[in-house]
Each structure stands twice: as structure tokens, then as C-alpha cells.
Design an enzyme around this catalytic site. Structure first.
Site, PDB file in Angstrom:
ATOM      1  N   GLU A   1      -4.291   7.330   2.678  1.00 48.97           N
ATOM      2  CA  GLU A   1      -4.673   6.604   3.887  1.00 48.97           C
ATOM      3  C   GLU A   1      -3.466   6.163   4.698  1.00 48.97           C
ATOM      4  O   GLU A   1      -3.528   6.051   5.917  1.00 48.97           O
ATOM      5  CB  GLU A   1      -5.492   5.375   3.450  1.00 48.97           C
TER       6      GLU A   1
ATOM      7  N   ILE B   1      -4.255   0.815  -2.661  1.00 49.31           N
ATOM      8  CA  ILE B   1      -4.825  -0.495  -3.004  1.00 49.31           C
ATOM      9  C   ILE B   1      -6.152  -0.612  -2.257  1.00 49.31           C
ATOM     10  O   ILE B   1      -6.180  -0.896  -1.066  1.00 49.31           O
ATOM     11  CB  ILE B   1      -3.888  -1.666  -2.636  1.00 49.31           C
ATOM     12  N   ASP B   2      -7.235  -0.339  -2.966  1.00 51.31           N
ATOM     13  CA  ASP B   2      -8.553  -0.469  -2.351  1.00 51.31           C
ATOM     14  C   ASP B   2      -8.983  -1.936  -2.419  1.00 51.31           C
ATOM     15  O   ASP B   2      -8.751  -2.606  -3.419  1.00 51.31           O
ATOM     16  CB  ASP B   2      -9.570   0.414  -3.086  1.00 51.31           C
TER      17      ASP B   2
ATOM     18  N   ASP C   1       0.829  -1.206   0.000  1.00 53.01           N
ATOM     19  CA  ASP C   1       0.000   0.000   0.000  1.00 53.01           C
ATOM     20  C   ASP C   1       0.865   1.258   0.000  1.00 53.01           C
ATOM     21  O   ASP C   1       0.682   2.168  -0.791  1.00 53.01           O
ATOM     22  CB  ASP C   1      -0.884   0.026   1.258  1.00 53.01           C
TER      23      ASP C   1
ATOM     24  N   THR D   1      -7.979  -4.267   0.060  1.00 53.79           N
ATOM     25  CA  THR D   1      -6.729  -4.972   0.394  1.00 53.79           C
ATOM     26  C   THR D   1      -6.980  -6.429   0.746  1.00 53.79           C
ATOM     27  O   THR D   1      -6.173  -7.304   0.414  1.00 53.79           O
ATOM     28  CB  THR D   1      -6.015  -4.276   1.574  1.00 53.79           C
TER      29      THR D   1
ATOM     30  N   ASP E   1      -6.043   6.322  -2.812  1.00 51.04           N
ATOM     31  CA  ASP E   1      -6.209   5.035  -2.130  1.00 51.04           C
ATOM     32  C   ASP E   1      -5.351   4.045  -2.915  1.00 51.04           C
ATOM     33  O   ASP E   1      -5.729   3.614  -4.000  1.00 51.04           O
ATOM     34  CB  ASP E   1      -7.667   4.581  -2.103  1.00 51.04           C
TER      35      ASP E   1
ATOM     36  N   ASP F   1     -11.697   6.890  -0.841  1.00 50.20           N
ATOM     37  CA  ASP F   1     -12.478   5.818  -1.483  1.00 50.20           C
ATOM     38  C   ASP F   1     -13.376   6.355  -2.599  1.00 50.20           C
ATOM     39  O   ASP F   1     -13.679   5.639  -3.559  1.00 50.20           O
ATOM     40  CB  ASP F   1     -13.395   5.128  -0.466  1.00 50.20           C
TER      41      ASP F   1
END
Length: 399
Positions: free
Chosen positions: A79, A155-156, A54, A158, A153, A316
């Protein structure tokens, strides 16, 4: 200003390469496999690696944008924290170094001396990437750089990324879970008004070559500024059903008892699910990942993405919101929509991206606290809300 969008697309593809490499290269994949084990021995190490993927993606995006557009980096938010503590208790800040060797050395410290993993990661981080989309050449627009803020974001979804399921079957084009639900989200907004201006959704895992097992992805983008609206699906064959024009004029009294389709979270509240079943009938789909569910609306696979909880955040929603605005849709606060008097001609409560939630702490400062609804057409949204509110009221009166 197409140069910023062009660079965002390029770095999103670089980020997608990192996400794919972490699953496809043996040295890195072994670390992901450890995430699935319950034993305490590797737990911290594996969780750290998951977060490292991430953070690396986020830092690659930030530092590439900083190199190309000096001054922009102070307005790039995400994030993840870039600080790590390794097994020896050393605090290390992740950054993209000037050479592959230096980056490898830094990553090796985080990965407790795992040379093969750190070298493999450093290689893909420093790989040059090109991205071409002829539609971008049509954009001739100037947006002042100093009004831009960026939500990332890296890696949405995860959990789906770590789980890595590759054999999930789509339901009418929508994947309930699996690697297809993983997205990289980059949203650009106006720091003065909070309105989303540009969005990039990169889906790294779309189709897999069964011989090489390598994945190919897709990238979606949109720009909406001062009356200019352009997006990547403009010249593509629409995936929308032929009934969408009828849905534009749908109402609860329409001949079809269920004129809408929606994608929801598996954790959606029972009251919302019950009302939706009356509005959408069998056209309710469950899927993982806020980014992926929003993408389903962008692609025209569903009319609406609705989520009543306060557990999605600005990073997001900003990217998809910008793309949907470019398409004539948007993303609104669900709670405010349900309380608003539709007949009063009030403007829709679009989500904004520049102001923290008052009194909140930590990540909750940037939560979409009233839930959200993503849509492609205002007329369609108004008809959907009318049906939803009627059915929620009907259900409440029965309890």
C-alpha cells in the site's frame, strides 16, 4: 517452497518487532503520542512518522525477501510509497541499508535530525530474528518462484495502532478495538491465476506483561497449492464451539433461529445489519481492521466476516484468504454471491489478486469492489447465503 513461507514468517516477526518497538521505546513513542494532538505544529511530522512505521515494515519485508530470493522483489506489492518529503523539502527514499549506522543516518534525514528516534528504529530494523514452527518441517512442496506475487499490508488498522488502547475487554474472545486489532498481513498469490497460495497474519499485540509492559504476539499461516493444504492451527486445540458441526448442516428452517455468527465493520450498511440480525441474532460482533476481522474467522471465533463496501483492498484480504483456503474455506465477492443462482451449481466467486479493476485509478485499482465474505466451510457459507438472501428480500419487500 517451505523456505519462502519460513522466510515470510521470519520477516513478519521482524516487522512485528518494529511495530512493538515504535510503541515501547520512549524516543519513538513520543512521536506516536504527537499523532493524538490536534495542534498544527506537529501534525505533518506526526503523520509522517505514522506512515514511516508502515513504510519501514514494508521495506524490511521486501528487502529481506529480495536478499533471500533474488528476483522475487519485482512481484512484491504494498500500500505504501517509500518516498518521503521532510521538513526541509528534501525527497528521501526509505530503504534498508547494509549497516545499522547507514540506516540510522537515512532515517535521521526523514525524522528531521531526531537522532535518538532514528538510532532506536535502525537498531530494531537490523536485529536478527529467528522463527520456528515444527509444522513447517512437514511441508515438502515445490512451487515455481516465478509464478509468485506477494501483497503486503505492513500495519493493518493503523488508527488502532496510533491510538494504542490497551484496556479494551474482549467480547467472547473478539476485541472491538485496541492494539489487539493490529495485524501485519503478507499474502502470496499465483500471478497467472490470481489464486492465493500462502498467507501469514502476524498479530504483534496479543498479551501484555503487566510488570514490564512488553507485548507478545501470535503468528498464523497457511499454504494451499495443488491439493496440499496445511496451516498453523491444524495441530492446535480448536477454538470453535461444539455447535459448529451442527452449523455445517444449518438452514433457515433449522430449530435454532440464529445458527450463525458474524463479525462486521462498525460502518456496515443498515440493510445488511438488519438482515444479519435476523440470521445471527445476538451473535454479531463489531471489530476494527479487515485483517483482524478475517483472523477472527481463521481462529473460529465467528463463522463469517462480511463487508459490503468497496474499501478493502487486495493487501487486506490475500493473507487471510490463503489461510482460509488451507482450512477448507475462502473469501468471496459478496455482491456476486448475492446475485448468483445458488441452485445452478456455479462455482463460488472467490476473490482474485492479479488483475486491476477496469477503469479504476489509484488504490481503487486494487479494491475488493464487490465487498467480501470470509468463511471456513463452503457448506456453511451456502447455508448462510441462503438465509441472508431470504432476509434481504423480506426486508426489501417491507419498504
Amino acid at each position: 517452497m517451505s523456505e519462502i513461507l519460513r522466510e515470510l514468517l521470519r520477516v513478519s516477526e521482524k516487522a512485528a518487532n518494529i511495530a512493538r518497538a515504535c510503541r515501547q521505546q520512549e524516543a519513538l513513542f513520543q512521536l506516536l503520542i504527537e499523532e493524538k494532538k490536534e495542534g498544527e505544529k506537529n501534525k505533518k511530522f506526526a503523520v509522517d512518522f505514522k506512515t514511516l512505521a508502515d513504510v519501514l515494515v514494508q521495506e524490511v519485508i521486501k528487502q529481506n525477501m529480495e536478499n533471500k530470493f533474488p528476483g522475487l522483489e519485482k512481484n512484491i506489492f504494498g500500500e505504501e510509497s517509500s518516498e518521503f518529503t521532510n521538513d526541509l523539502g528534501e525527497k528521501i527514499t526509505i530503504k534498508l541499508c547494509s549497516t545499522e549506522e547507514e540506516t540510522s543516518e537515512l532515517l535521521s534525514k526523514v525524522l528531521s535530525g531526531n537522532r535518538s528516534a532514528s538510532e532506536a528504529l535502525a537498531k530494531v530494523v537490523h536485529q536478527d530474528v529467528t522463527f520456528r514452527d515444527p509444522a513447517l518441517d512437514a511441508i515438502d512442496i515445490s512451487i515455481p518462484q516465478d509464478i509468485l506475487g506477494i501483497w503486503v499490508d505492513p500495519i493493518d488498522s493503523t488508527y488502532q495502532y496510533i491510538k494504542g488502547s490497551t484496556d479494551i475487554k474482549a467480547n467472547q474472545g473478539i476485541f472491538p478495538c485496541g492494539l489487539q486489532c493490529v495485524t501485519i498481513l503478507i499474502g502470496v498469490y499465483d500471478i497467472q491465476t490470481g489464486m492465493p497460495l500462502m498467507g501469514v497474519i502476524n498479530q504483534p499485540f496479543v498479551s501484555q506483561d503487566l510488570n514490564t509492559l512488553r507485548w507478545k504476539g501470535e503468528c498464523y499461516w497457511g499454504l494451499s497449492y495443488m491439493g496440499t493444504n496445511i496451516h498453523s492451527l491444524q495441530f492446535a486445540i480448536s477454538k470453535r464451539s461444539s455447535s459448529e458441526n451442527q452449523i455445517e448442516n444449518a438452514s433457515c428452517e433449522a430449530e435454532s433461529p440464529h445458527p450463525f455468527s458474524a463479525v462486521i465493520s462498525t460502518s456496515e450498511k443498515e440493510t445488511i445489519k438488519a438482515a444479519l440480525s435476523r440470521v445471527c441474532g445476538d451473535s454479531i460482533f463489531r471489530a476494527a481492521g479487515a485483517g483482524y476481522k478475517s483472523l477472527c474467522v481463521v481462529q473460529g471465533l465467528v463463522d463469517i466476516y462480511i463487508f459490503s463496501e468497496d474499501t478493502t483492498f487486495k493487501w487486506d484480504s490475500c493473507a487471510a484468504h490463503a489461510i482460509l483456503r488451507a482450512m477448507g474455506g475462502g473469501m468471496v465477492d459478496m455482491e456476486e454471491c448475492l446475485e448468483r443462482d445458488a441452485g445452478a451449481g456455479l462455482s463460488l466467486p472467490e476473490l482474485l489478486y492479479h488483475v486491476e479493476n477496469e477503469g479504476a485509478t489509484g488504490v481503487d485499482r486494487w479494491a475488493n469492489k464487490g465487498g467480501l465474505i470470509a468463511y471456513r466451510s463452503r457448506k456453511q457459507l451456502e447455508a448462510f447465503l441462503s438465509c441472508l438472501i431470504q432476509n434481504l428480500a423480506s426486508l426489501e419487500s417491507q419498504t
